[in-house]
Design a protein around this motif. Structure first.
Motif, short mmCIF file in Angstrom:
data_model
loop_
_atom_site.label_atom_id
_atom_site.label_comp_id
_atom_site.label_asym_id
_atom_site.label_seq_id
_atom_site.Cartn_x
_atom_site.Cartn_y
_atom_site.Cartn_z
N TRP A 115 1.48 -1.33 -0.06
CA TRP A 115 0.12 0.08 0.27
C TRP A 115 0.77 1.32 0.55
O TRP A 115 1.75 1.17 1.44
N ALA A 161 -2.53 6.48 -1.15
CA ALA A 161 -3.13 7.61 -0.30
C ALA A 161 -1.26 8.58 -0.71
O ALA A 161 -1.41 8.55 -0.60
N HIS A 215 -7.54 2.16 -5.37
CA HIS A 215 -8.25 1.81 -4.20
C HIS A 215 -7.63 2.98 -3.39
O HIS A 215 -6.52 3.29 -3.68
N GLY A 217 -7.35 6.13 -0.82
CA GLY A 217 -7.92 7.44 0.99
C GLY A 217 -7.32 7.97 1.32
O GLY A 217 -5.99 8.15 0.24
N SER A 218 -8.10 8.52 2.34
CA SER A 218 -6.98 9.96 2.68
C SER A 218 -6.50 8.72 4.45
O SER A 218 -7.46 8.61 5.03
N HIS A 278 -15.25 13.74 -4.35
CA HIS A 278 -15.46 12.41 -3.99
C HIS A 278 -17.22 12.00 -4.18
O HIS A 278 -17.21 10.48 -3.77
#
Length: 287
Positions: A115, A161, A215, A217-218, A278
């Protein structure tokens, strides 16, 4: 009685490049604001630097072997921006990409999913010299860097991220001066808030363009804010603290706007038109 974790729960570990890699002057890596900050006398305990750190740059096979022994299935590593683009933009350092190729390939061999966090605070000195997060153009520079990384690893990495704890950077690095680059300026702090939000937005678009099935994210530090005393002034301070610490990054993601009482102070930085991100209504903060 507490419930057990579900069988498909993904256990993982995480680290940041600057805190673990070392090798800060090897194989073409540029200098980061944290190199410069920690090299300045008085900024760190005992004058410590990350020149060696955990020596992950040389010992990553041992580190990944430890992950295997822990039976974790994910490793959230951060990519050192100055290791890929020593000047923050322009010419790519192939030796930097080679290092992360080795790390990611070994992770996959061991059944550990990589990741990627693209930025854990180690901005190249050359970018900070032109304004860093105080400057709007940095959002586009960062998105270009993100595209370089994503394009290279698109066949192996699907989880990303953009920025680690973007709410920490404005207040601690640009307002309190306790993190690199060590500035103490409220206007710079507010500018950094908006430009970090803008960078997140632009980077999500860049990642989606480069990585099929990405994928994204934050990573926001969401410590709660409580009043010390239950009275009017302390409750008012709690509301402001919630805005400063959490909502200036969370509200734009979910609501498409900045929270009061700081929205009016940030309004001059928000330009018409721009990027949706978003929500189904395309309601992310406009840059």
């Amino acid at each position: 009685m507490s419930k057990p974790f579900p069988p498909d729960f993904l256990w993982g570990v995480a680290a940041s490049a600057f805190q673990t890699e070392g090798a800060t002057r090897e194989d073409g890596r540029g200098q980061s604001v944290w190199d410069e900050y920690s090299d300045t006398p008085g900024n760190t305990v005992n004058g410590d630097t990350a020149d060696i750190a955990c020596d992950h740059y040389h010992r990553y096979p041992e580190d990944i072997a430890l992950m295997r022994q822990l039976v974790v299935k994910a490793y959230r590593l951060s990519i050192a921006w100055p290791r890929i683009l020593p000047e923050g933009r322009g010419k790519v350092n192939p030796l930097g990409l080679d290092f992360y190729d080795r790390v990611i390939d070994l992770l996959l061999h061991e059944g550990i999913a990589p990741w990627i966090c693209l930025h854990h605070w180690d901005m190249p000195v050359a970018v900070e010299a032109t304004g860093g997060w105080r400057t709007r153009d940095t959002a586009a520079v960062f998105a270009d860097y993100a595209a370089v990384v994503a394009r290279h690893f698109a066949d192996r990495v699907k989880f990303y991220a953009p920025i680690n704890e973007p709410n920490v950077i404005p207040w601690v690095a640009y307002n309190l001066g306790r993190h690199a680059p060590g500035r103490q300026n409220r206007d710079a702090c507010l500018r950094a808030v908006h430009h970090l939000n803008l960078a997140h937005c632009m980077t999500v678009r860049a990642l989606r363009a480069e990585v099929s099935g990405a994928h994204i994210g934050s990573i926001i530090s969401l410590w709660p804010v409580h009043p010390q005393n239950d009275d009017g002034p302390h409750r008012e301070a709690q509301v402001l603290g919630e805005c400063l610490w959490r909502r200036l990054m969370v509200d734009p993601l979910w609501l498409g706007r900045y929270p009061e009482p700081l929205a009016s102070q940030l309004a001059p930085l928000v330009k018409p038109g721009g990027y949706g991100l978003h929500s189904p209504e395309n309601g992310f903060l406009r840059p």
